[in-house]
Motif scaffolding. Structure first.
Motif, mmCIF file in Angstrom:
data_model
loop_
_atom_site.group_PDB
_atom_site.id
_atom_site.type_symbol
_atom_site.label_atom_id
_atom_site.label_comp_id
_atom_site.label_asym_id
_atom_site.label_seq_id
_atom_site.Cartn_x
_atom_site.Cartn_y
_atom_site.Cartn_z
ATOM 1 N N PRO A 223 0.827 -1.216 0.000
ATOM 2 C CA PRO A 223 0.000 0.000 0.000
ATOM 3 C C PRO A 223 0.862 1.267 0.000
ATOM 4 O O PRO A 223 1.812 1.388 0.760
ATOM 5 N N VAL A 224 0.505 2.194 -0.873
ATOM 6 C CA VAL A 224 1.226 3.464 -0.992
ATOM 7 C C VAL A 224 0.604 4.489 -0.051
ATOM 8 O O VAL A 224 -0.599 4.741 -0.095
ATOM 9 N N ALA A 225 1.430 5.077 0.812
ATOM 10 C CA ALA A 225 0.949 6.071 1.775
ATOM 11 C C ALA A 225 1.090 7.489 1.243
ATOM 12 O O ALA A 225 0.292 8.367 1.580
ATOM 13 N N ALA A 226 2.111 7.742 0.417
ATOM 14 C CA ALA A 226 2.343 9.087 -0.111
ATOM 15 C C ALA A 226 3.231 8.990 -1.333
ATOM 16 O O ALA A 226 4.043 8.064 -1.455
ATOM 17 N N MET A 227 3.104 9.981 -2.236
ATOM 18 C CA MET A 227 3.911 9.993 -3.445
ATOM 19 C C MET A 227 4.015 11.436 -3.925
ATOM 20 O O MET A 227 3.016 12.169 -3.937
ATOM 21 N N GLN A 228 5.225 11.855 -4.301
ATOM 22 C CA GLN A 228 5.404 13.215 -4.791
ATOM 23 C C GLN A 228 6.625 13.305 -5.689
ATOM 24 O O GLN A 228 7.510 12.434 -5.651
ATOM 25 N N ALA A 229 6.660 14.357 -6.507
ATOM 26 C CA ALA A 229 7.808 14.645 -7.355
ATOM 27 C C ALA A 229 8.609 15.772 -6.714
ATOM 28 O O ALA A 229 8.029 16.763 -6.240
ATOM 29 N N LEU A 230 9.946 15.624 -6.708
ATOM 30 C CA LEU A 230 10.822 16.567 -6.020
ATOM 31 C C LEU A 230 12.019 16.908 -6.905
ATOM 32 O O LEU A 230 12.496 16.065 -7.669
ATOM 33 N N PRO A 231 12.567 18.125 -6.808
ATOM 34 C CA PRO A 231 13.775 18.457 -7.567
ATOM 35 C C PRO A 231 14.957 17.607 -7.126
ATOM 36 O O PRO A 231 15.141 17.353 -5.934
ATOM 37 N N ALA A 232 15.758 17.153 -8.106
ATOM 38 C CA ALA A 232 17.012 16.438 -7.828
ATOM 39 C C ALA A 232 18.144 17.351 -8.263
ATOM 40 O O ALA A 232 18.673 17.229 -9.367
ATOM 41 N N ALA A 233 18.484 18.322 -7.394
ATOM 42 C CA ALA A 233 19.455 19.360 -7.726
ATOM 43 C C ALA A 233 18.962 20.064 -8.999
ATOM 44 O O ALA A 233 17.810 20.471 -9.064
#
Length: 252
Positions: A223-233
């Motif tokens: 089960p997935v609790a959270a998911m997000q896209a984030l900058p990688a530098a």
């Protein structure tokens, strides 16, 4: 059933290079083959992000060529972010002066790590598969960077599907170079228990995300609790971060 919350990250780090717009692909093309620019600073930023996670899959990590100053970037990130376990899979060489690899960083000790070359018109793609826990019920984490062409991607996804066909607790992460609803992706969904992402996260280009081409696919038993896209530098891809609940039995 007892579960453990794990945080996973998938990041195409572009070998620590900086791309802030389409013009940089030409104006800063030298940074992709030469040891110049603030790659070390970018890696330190990526290490700070990676350090917030338990398992990290890297794509386009330089394994120690001229452009990285002969630094194995996966090893550097493991040390900088405090990961006890790491592995890498060198694959493509670029012009004789640069090289690219898939990488794994983990706070959990894998039972084994498998290095599989992928089929395709142009050789040099691979999938890195880490297995945690015992037997088929253990957690399988696969990291891949797929081809640009649909025909090659289909062959690659067919190969990966065979690897993960019987895995009830599986994660496939990486740069797929395609949207999750492409026809070649349906093959993966049919042959494995992996599911399309419930949340569509645009990740490319990082400065104005429009395409969802970086994915983290999981089986229903996780089960997935959270998911997000984030900058990688200042990579041209955003990273994908996910929190999911893994049965303790799949990690022992």
């Amino acid at each position: 059933m007892a579960t453990r919350r794990l945080r996973l990250l998938s990041a195409n780090i572009q070998a620590g290079s900086s791309t802030r717009g389409y013009r940089d692909y030409v104006a800063r093309s030298w940074s992709h083959v030469l040891p110049a620019g603030n790659k070390r600073g970018a890696l330190d930023s990526i290490a700070a992000l990676a350090g917030q996670h338990d398992i990290v899959g890297l794509q386009e990590a330089d394994p120690g060529s001229l452009r990285s100053g002969f630094t194995n970037q996966t090893h550097y990130l493991a040390e900088r972010a405090g990961f006890a376990y790491w592995s890498h899979q060198p694959n493509r060489r670029v012009g004789g002066v640069a090289s690219s690899a898939n990488g794994l960083l983990s706070r959990l000790q894998p039972m084994r790590v498998e290095d599989h070359p992928l089929p395709g018109r142009v050789k040099g793609r691979g999938v890195l598969l880490a297995r945690f826990g015992q037997g088929e019920d253990g957690l399988a984490v696969a990291i891949a960077h797929l081809s640009l062409g649909a025909q090659s991607r289909r062959a690659q996804l067919d190969f990966i599907a065979d690897l993960l066909a019987n895995a009830p607790h599986a994660v496939l992460m990486g740069d797929f170079n395609c949207d999750p609803d492409r026809p070649e992706m349906q093959l993966l969904y049919r042959k494995t228990r992996l599911q399309p992402p419930a949340q569509r996260l645009p990740t490319f280009p990082a400065w104005r995300p429009q395409r969802a081409i970086d994915h983290m696919l999981v089986t229903p038993a996780l089960p997935v609790a959270a998911m997000q896209a984030l900058p990688a530098a200042q990579s041209d891809h955003l990273a994908v971060s996910m929190a999911l609940d893994v049965p303790e039995a799949a990690l022992r």
